[in-house]
Design an enzyme around this catalytic site. Structure first.
Site, PDB file in Angstrom:
ATOM      1  N   LYS B  86       1.019  -1.280   0.095  1.00 23.11           N
ATOM      2  CA  LYS B  86      -0.030  -0.053  -0.050  1.00 23.11           C
ATOM      3  C   LYS B  86       1.026   1.413  -0.056  1.00 23.11           C
ATOM      4  O   LYS B  86       0.393   2.357  -0.565  1.00 23.11           O
ATOM      5  CB  LYS B  86      -0.967  -0.006   1.217  1.00 23.11           C
ATOM      6  N   GLU B 108      -9.639   5.937   3.300  1.00 27.60           N
ATOM      7  CA  GLU B 108     -10.594   5.024   3.933  1.00 27.60           C
ATOM      8  C   GLU B 108      -9.717   3.620   4.358  1.00 27.60           C
ATOM      9  O   GLU B 108      -8.546   3.515   3.436  1.00 27.60           O
ATOM     10  CB  GLU B 108     -11.461   4.445   2.752  1.00 27.60           C
ATOM     11  N   SER B 365       1.559  -9.839  -1.079  1.00 26.65           N
ATOM     12  CA  SER B 365       1.393  -8.300  -0.955  1.00 26.65           C
ATOM     13  C   SER B 365       1.526  -7.760   0.369  1.00 26.65           C
ATOM     14  O   SER B 365       1.842  -6.575   0.580  1.00 26.65           O
ATOM     15  CB  SER B 365      -0.339  -7.962  -1.249  1.00 26.65           C
TER      16      SER B 365
END
Lengths: 257, 382
Positions: B86, B108, B365
């Site tokens: 991210k 969010e 990830s």
């Protein structure tokens, strides 16, 4: 039934600013909606904006969110709304406000066709800018229902003609940067904005989002052809029921010029 | 492909309230500028290197290869600073926010990974940060809430709708509508109105770009397959993009309970874009129930919808049981505790039948520390 634009023009000629209350279809139940559709015109509503509930109303503040959630919980859907409207023998001039997904799912052509026969004279789709609205605009024009697009405080002047071009009903001027029911603050820039828009298009201009008192409605009515009141109506309905909402619209109606 | 702006085939677009329309045009313009601005790209690259720890390693997973019956490489995004991919995107967007002369970012978050990554980038670059998070997620991911607060962010509980990721996006959009002059909304996945799906993909494509170079160096050939988990789809798009014109097959693994492309999704419009969404017959968005919070989203990025339509990628889903098994397997066999989201990608690998010659690249990830309390609470390891 007369078109929404003609209705507004007629009022303007009589020197009256249209009072347009918003109610959420099916909140708190369909019987209440039916009753309001009868009572609000008597109280002075010139047009009623009927909200089609959606699970994710991103342009709405907490009051209308709650009303939509509640209505959905009780099982309201587009079919019930359209069928219910069709069965009403007398109804006010109506515009529908609904997010795009339920309309898309129902089928654009089918929705517009049914909306017309249910007596809906105009369509407001808050998450559909004209650039994405080709299909809906085309269907609406073909079936003779008015398109109503929004102009926001962030809309640049050069974009106003683009929006006016796509609009056949009235321009919905969003009075504030924010969701429905927020605090509108100073009215002066809104009035200037109304005048600016009217200098660029002959379409009627109605103002909404955050208008909550007869005093505000009165000031806006001196410049705009219509004033839209949503969250404040739902709040009255929540707190004081049908009578409360009706009385509130009476007060607004007496205040506007 | 359609020539309409911001579309992937028929998917994408800009279905937003008018208030956001002009700001989105401005964002698109600013993004186009920085995409070719050497100074910006250099600054981002330097941060990705010295702050995030890129390039992340490409790891040959020997035991996993034996189990699967092919050669398996893991792209170790779990080793990024803050524990997931991210941060690649949030650094890019927060840098862009500074270019836009805005002083506040909002985001969010579901599990908290994107929230932590945004708060981290905002702390580093000196911006105000507020993160919307479902009330229930705040309880389940209490440690991530503390992390965000330590980083100087304010976490705002979302109590509307189903109180999950989708409602956190609604609230962030509402905030953005009200504060667009001063605020940039850092969307965490390849979703939202144009230019977000393109921009987030571009910030994430470093995953695949690096992996391609690394794999060519050790194996001397391209992968035959790329596998990644898909919620909104950012790590998958980040991995796939480098290989999209290569003869390499893509597999996107969704979570059971949120199987938008491999299950019951239908075409619709939500959160500003057209794609596939889980919805009922009346177009109301239906609740999801994925075991991994990061996959618990009722929609999917528009470019994935396009990949599905054009058969560029195969989408499948795995059950919570398969995901947890893969989670344990990777921990025991390779010494890596993956995020539950990434465990779905590993489960997808283990569910396929492979040939010995296959060379499979899996995007890992994120790391799994954040999931341990949830896993203990649910008792899924027994």
């Amino acid at each position: 039934m007369k078109g929404i634009t003609e209705r507004l023009r007629e009022l303007t000629q009589r020197g009256r600013c249209a009072v347009i209350p918003y109610i959420t279809a099916g909140y708190p139940d369909w019987d209440t909606t039916k009753a309001l559709l009868q009572r609000l015109p008597e109280a002075g509503a010139d047009i009623v904006e009927l909200g089609i509930p959606f699970s994710d109303p991103m342009a709405d503040g907490p009051v209308i969110q709650r009303a939509s959630e509640e209505a959905l919980k009780k099982g309201i859907n587009l079919e019930i709304i359209l069928k219910g409207l069709q069965e009403l023998t007398t109804k006010p001039s109506l515009v529908a406000m609904g997010y795009y997904n339920p309309i898309l799912r129902y089928g654009i052509e089918r929705f517009v066709e049914r909306a017309v026969s249910a007596g809906i004279g105009g369509l407001i789709v808050p998450d559909l800018p004209p650039e994405e609205g080709e299909e809906l605009i085309e269907a609406a024009n073909r079936h003779g229902v008015a398109t109503i697009f929004l102009i926001a405080p962030t809309t640049p002047r050069e974009r106003i003609p683009v929006i006016a071009e796509a609009t056949t009903g009235f321009i919905y001027l969003v009075s504030l940067k924010g969701v429905t029911g927020s605090d509108v603050g100073s009215l002066k820039p809104i009035l200037e904005r109304v005048d600016e828009i009217r200098s660029l298009t002959s379409l009627p201009v109605c103002v909404g989002f955050g208008i909550s008192t007869p005093e505000q409605a009165k000031i806006i009515s001196r410049h705009a052809q219509g004033v839209i009141i949503g969250s404040a109506v739902i709040k009255r309905l929540e707190e004081k029921g049908i009578e409360g909402a009706v009385r509130f619209i009476e007060e607004i109606s007496e205040a506007v010029v | 492909m359609s020539c309409k702006i911001g579309y992937f085939g028929e998917f994408g677009g800009r279905f937003v309230p008018e208030t956001l329309f002009a700001p989105l045009l401005e964002l698109e313009e600013a993004y186009r500028e920085v995409a070719s601005d050497e100074g910006f790209q250099k600054e981002l690259k330097e941060l990705l290197k010295s702050f995030v720890g890129r390039p992340t390693p490409l790891f040959y997973a020997e035991s996993l290869s034996q189990m699967a019956g092919c050669r398996v490489y893991l792209k170790r995004e779990d080793l990024c600073h803050t524990g997931s991919h991210k941060i690649n995107n949030t650094l890019g967007q927060v840098l862009l926010t500074k270019r836009l002369d805005k002083r506040r970012v909002i985001a969010e978050t579901g599990a908290g990974q994107h929230g932590v990554a945004t708060a981290t980038a905002a702390a580093l670059l000196g911006l105000e940060c507020e993160v919307y998070m479902g009330e229930e997620d705040m309880r389940r991911q209490a440690i991530n809430v503390v992390r965000m607060e330590l980083l100087g962010a304010r976490v705002i509980p979302v109590i509307s709708g189903s109180r999950t990721l989708k409602d956190a996006i609604n609230e962030a959009l509402r905030d953005w509508v009200a504060n667009v002059d001063t605020t940039h909304y850092v969307i965490g996945s390849v979703v939202g109105p144009h230019p977000f799906p393109t921009m987030v993909r571009d910030f994430q494509r470093v995953i695949g770009d690096e992996a391609k170079e690394q794999l060519l160096k050790v194996e001397g050939r391209l992968p035959t397959h790329c596998i990644a988990c898909v919620g909104g789809g950012s790590n998958a798009m980040g991995l796939f993009t480098a290989f999209r014109d290569d003869p390499c097959r893509f597999i996107g693994v969704e979570a059971k309970g949120a199987e938008t492309l491999s299950g019951n999704g239908e075409i619709g419009v939500l959160h500003g874009f057209k794609s596939y969404f889980l919805q009922d017959e009346w177009g109301q968005i239906t609740p999801t129930d994925a075991i991994a919070a990061g996959l618990d989203y009722p929609g999917v990025g528009p470019e994935h919808a396009f990949f599905k339509e054009t058969l560029r990628c195969t989408y499948r889903h795995v059950s919570p049981k398969e995901a947890v098994e893969a989670f344990r397997t990777l921990a025991k066999a390779e010494g890596i505790i993956p995020a539950l989201e990434s465990a779905h990608a590993v489960a997808g690998l283990l569910a396929e039948r492979w040939n010995e010659q296959d060379l499979v690249l899996v995007c890992l990830s994120g790391r799994g520390d954040k999931d341990l309390s949830e896993i203990i609470e649910k008792g899924v390891l027994q």
